[in-house]
Design a protein around this motif. Sequence first.
Motif, PDB file in Angstrom:
ATOM      1  N   SER A 155       0.832  -1.198   0.000  1.00  0.00           N
ATOM      2  CA  SER A 155       0.000   0.000   0.000  1.00  0.00           C
ATOM      3  C   SER A 155       0.868   1.251   0.000  1.00  0.00           C
ATOM      4  O   SER A 155       1.847   1.339   0.732  1.00  0.00           O
ATOM      5  CB  SER A 155      -0.912   0.010   1.230  1.00  0.00           C
ATOM      6  N   THR A 156       0.481   2.219  -0.817  1.00  0.00           N
ATOM      7  CA  THR A 156       1.227   3.478  -0.890  1.00  0.00           C
ATOM      8  C   THR A 156       1.049   4.282   0.395  1.00  0.00           C
ATOM      9  O   THR A 156       2.010   4.615   1.081  1.00  0.00           O
ATOM     10  CB  THR A 156       0.746   4.327  -2.081  1.00  0.00           C
ATOM     11  N   SER A 157      -0.209   4.593   0.710  1.00  0.00           N
ATOM     12  CA  SER A 157      -0.502   5.419   1.882  1.00  0.00           C
ATOM     13  C   SER A 157      -0.522   4.607   3.165  1.00  0.00           C
ATOM     14  O   SER A 157      -0.402   5.158   4.260  1.00  0.00           O
ATOM     15  CB  SER A 157      -1.855   6.112   1.707  1.00  0.00           C
ATOM     16  N   GLY A 158      -0.699   3.295   3.030  1.00  0.00           N
ATOM     17  CA  GLY A 158      -0.789   2.437   4.197  1.00  0.00           C
ATOM     18  C   GLY A 158       0.527   1.823   4.616  1.00  0.00           C
ATOM     19  O   GLY A 158       0.588   1.098   5.613  1.00  0.00           O
ATOM     20  N   TYR A 159       1.616   2.139   3.863  1.00  0.00           N
ATOM     21  CA  TYR A 159       2.931   1.648   4.277  1.00  0.00           C
ATOM     22  C   TYR A 159       4.093   2.437   3.655  1.00  0.00           C
ATOM     23  O   TYR A 159       4.892   3.042   4.367  1.00  0.00           O
ATOM     24  CB  TYR A 159       3.102   0.171   3.951  1.00  0.00           C
ATOM     25  N   LEU A 160       4.174   2.463   2.317  1.00  0.00           N
ATOM     26  CA  LEU A 160       5.365   3.013   1.667  1.00  0.00           C
ATOM     27  C   LEU A 160       5.616   4.473   2.042  1.00  0.00           C
ATOM     28  O   LEU A 160       6.706   4.821   2.519  1.00  0.00           O
ATOM     29  CB  LEU A 160       5.244   2.880   0.146  1.00  0.00           C
ATOM     30  N   VAL A 161       4.644   5.321   1.822  1.00  0.00           N
ATOM     31  CA  VAL A 161       4.844   6.754   2.070  1.00  0.00           C
ATOM     32  C   VAL A 161       5.021   7.072   3.552  1.00  0.00           C
ATOM     33  O   VAL A 161       5.952   7.810   3.904  1.00  0.00           O
ATOM     34  CB  VAL A 161       3.704   7.584   1.439  1.00  0.00           C
ATOM     35  N   PRO A 162       4.161   6.558   4.451  1.00  0.00           N
ATOM     36  CA  PRO A 162       4.421   6.872   5.859  1.00  0.00           C
ATOM     37  C   PRO A 162       5.778   6.366   6.344  1.00  0.00           C
ATOM     38  O   PRO A 162       6.470   7.056   7.097  1.00  0.00           O
ATOM     39  CB  PRO A 162       3.264   6.197   6.604  1.00  0.00           C
ATOM     40  N   SER A 163       6.193   5.184   5.906  1.00  0.00           N
ATOM     41  CA  SER A 163       7.508   4.670   6.290  1.00  0.00           C
ATOM     42  C   SER A 163       8.615   5.609   5.811  1.00  0.00           C
ATOM     43  O   SER A 163       9.533   5.946   6.558  1.00  0.00           O
ATOM     44  CB  SER A 163       7.729   3.271   5.713  1.00  0.00           C
ATOM     45  N   PHE A 164       8.511   6.035   4.562  1.00  0.00           N
ATOM     46  CA  PHE A 164       9.526   6.888   3.943  1.00  0.00           C
ATOM     47  C   PHE A 164       9.549   8.267   4.591  1.00  0.00           C
ATOM     48  O   PHE A 164      10.602   8.762   5.000  1.00  0.00           O
ATOM     49  CB  PHE A 164       9.234   7.014   2.443  1.00  0.00           C
ATOM     50  N   GLU A 165       8.385   8.910   4.702  1.00  0.00           N
ATOM     51  CA  GLU A 165       8.334  10.272   5.224  1.00  0.00           C
ATOM     52  C   GLU A 165       8.657  10.340   6.713  1.00  0.00           C
ATOM     53  O   GLU A 165       9.354  11.248   7.168  1.00  0.00           O
ATOM     54  CB  GLU A 165       6.964  10.900   4.952  1.00  0.00           C
ATOM     55  N   LEU A 166       8.136   9.389   7.484  1.00  0.00           N
ATOM     56  CA  LEU A 166       8.411   9.395   8.923  1.00  0.00           C
ATOM     57  C   LEU A 166       9.906   9.216   9.196  1.00  0.00           C
ATOM     58  O   LEU A 166      10.492   9.904  10.028  1.00  0.00           O
ATOM     59  CB  LEU A 166       7.601   8.303   9.622  1.00  0.00           C
ATOM     60  N   LYS A 167      10.527   8.292   8.484  1.00  0.00           N
ATOM     61  CA  LYS A 167      11.971   8.073   8.653  1.00  0.00           C
ATOM     62  C   LYS A 167      12.749   9.319   8.269  1.00  0.00           C
ATOM     63  O   LYS A 167      13.715   9.710   8.942  1.00  0.00           O
ATOM     64  CB  LYS A 167      12.410   6.878   7.805  1.00  0.00           C
ATOM     65  N   ASP A 168      12.320   9.964   7.180  1.00  0.00           N
ATOM     66  CA  ASP A 168      12.993  11.164   6.701  1.00  0.00           C
ATOM     67  C   ASP A 168      12.927  12.296   7.720  1.00  0.00           C
ATOM     68  O   ASP A 168      13.824  13.141   7.783  1.00  0.00           O
ATOM     69  CB  ASP A 168      12.357  11.607   5.376  1.00  0.00           C
ATOM     70  N   LYS A 169      11.873  12.330   8.519  1.00  0.00           N
ATOM     71  CA  LYS A 169      11.690  13.385   9.521  1.00  0.00           C
ATOM     72  C   LYS A 169      12.185  12.980  10.917  1.00  0.00           C
ATOM     73  O   LYS A 169      11.933  13.672  11.900  1.00  0.00           O
ATOM     74  CB  LYS A 169      10.219  13.794   9.575  1.00  0.00           C
ATOM     75  N   GLY A 170      12.870  11.826  10.997  1.00  0.00           N
ATOM     76  CA  GLY A 170      13.449  11.417  12.266  1.00  0.00           C
ATOM     77  C   GLY A 170      12.576  10.506  13.111  1.00  0.00           C
ATOM     78  O   GLY A 170      12.868  10.285  14.294  1.00  0.00           O
ATOM     79  N   TYR A 171      11.514   9.962  12.506  1.00  0.00           N
ATOM     80  CA  TYR A 171      10.619   9.050  13.228  1.00  0.00           C
ATOM     81  C   TYR A 171      10.655   7.670  12.568  1.00  0.00           C
ATOM     82  O   TYR A 171       9.644   7.173  12.090  1.00  0.00           O
ATOM     83  CB  TYR A 171       9.180   9.576  13.215  1.00  0.00           C
ATOM     84  N   SER A 240       0.624  13.187   5.566  1.00  0.00           N
ATOM     85  CA  SER A 240       1.735  13.143   4.610  1.00  0.00           C
ATOM     86  C   SER A 240       1.663  14.293   3.610  1.00  0.00           C
ATOM     87  O   SER A 240       0.671  15.029   3.541  1.00  0.00           O
ATOM     88  CB  SER A 240       1.700  11.825   3.839  1.00  0.00           C
ATOM     89  N   GLU A 241       2.711  14.404   2.821  1.00  0.00           N
ATOM     90  CA  GLU A 241       2.668  15.263   1.641  1.00  0.00           C
ATOM     91  C   GLU A 241       1.682  14.640   0.631  1.00  0.00           C
ATOM     92  O   GLU A 241       1.239  13.497   0.809  1.00  0.00           O
ATOM     93  CB  GLU A 241       4.061  15.363   1.010  1.00  0.00           C
ATOM     94  N   LEU A 242       1.364  15.386  -0.413  1.00  0.00           N
ATOM     95  CA  LEU A 242       0.434  14.885  -1.425  1.00  0.00           C
ATOM     96  C   LEU A 242       1.037  13.678  -2.154  1.00  0.00           C
ATOM     97  O   LEU A 242       2.206  13.698  -2.550  1.00  0.00           O
ATOM     98  CB  LEU A 242       0.108  15.986  -2.436  1.00  0.00           C
ATOM     99  N   ILE A 243       0.243  12.616  -2.298  1.00  0.00           N
ATOM    100  CA  ILE A 243       0.656  11.365  -2.936  1.00  0.00           C
ATOM    101  C   ILE A 243      -0.067  11.234  -4.279  1.00  0.00           C
ATOM    102  O   ILE A 243      -1.265  11.520  -4.362  1.00  0.00           O
ATOM    103  CB  ILE A 243       0.271  10.158  -2.056  1.00  0.00           C
ATOM    104  N   PRO A 244       0.599  10.802  -5.344  1.00  0.00           N
ATOM    105  CA  PRO A 244      -0.092  10.617  -6.622  1.00  0.00           C
ATOM    106  C   PRO A 244      -1.215   9.587  -6.504  1.00  0.00           C
ATOM    107  O   PRO A 244      -1.014   8.496  -5.972  1.00  0.00           O
ATOM    108  CB  PRO A 244       1.005  10.100  -7.562  1.00  0.00           C
TER     109      PRO A 244
END
Length: 312
Positions: A155-171, A240-244
Amino acid sequence: MLNRRHLLGAAALALVLSAAAGHAVADDAWKSEVPKIRVGILGGENEADRLTNYTCFNDKLEAEFGVPVELYPAADYAGVMQGLIADQLEVAGLGASGYAGIYLQDPEAVEPLVTVKQVDGSTGYHSVMLVRADSPWKTLDELEGQSLAFADPNSTSGYLVPSFELKDKGYDPKSFFGRTGFAGGHEQGIVALLNKQYDAAVTWTSGVGEVAEGYSNGNLRKMVDKGALDMKDVRIVWTSELIPNGPEVVRKDLPQEFKDRYKQFLLDLPVKDYACFKATQGGEGEGFVPVDHSFYDIIVRMREEAASSRRG
């Protein structure tokens, strides 16, 4: 007695009929390669609801194409992805990450045709993290050491993006949360949250429209519409930021006549039957707009980076 004018008229009519017949044969030539249309439906809510939401789509597709249509509500995202790669499905609606996952396995497997245009004119949506409204947590920082439900590994919003963005912001979810897990879908994740099996959960939403209605489009809207969620029972602590928006795809190896006709069918659907469009897309929207692979470049890169991190 037939005169010259009658003969010319008859000849012209014969040419018109012949051309029309030839056009009809050409239009239907794809049927030998596509004797039925198998439609993959992503997981995320229970199977009965998915089939109900797609009944109108099934009926309209059969009427338009004149071949049997079969709906395949897969248990998880991977089921639809592998069904397309293995030529067991002709078409499907995918999330952006699911499309990227297929592309990275086989760039020639599918092609994106259209995506949803939201009511605000955007072609994206958001991942959101929710907690129960009666919980003590009001910010992301306060969730350190607590449990988080992801939806599905593809899932994009259910895993990939939150994993990526949270890690990028220190979480980094692996170290920030005390426990993470996959709930089996977006609806299942929110249900697990409400049942206190997890302290937080991520899902997808348009992020526009009335909050009490679960916004205009997305999993929250679907759950509110069918009485499975009251927005007063949850609180959003991260967006999150806007996702396609994910694409409606077709197998690349199918006849071009079929692909062109299916794309037009999708573009026409919101105009001809908005209720059916709304049922299959999880809420309101302006309609479909054409997209190509380049629209998902950023998601492909995210999946590549995630795969590299796992290998590393």
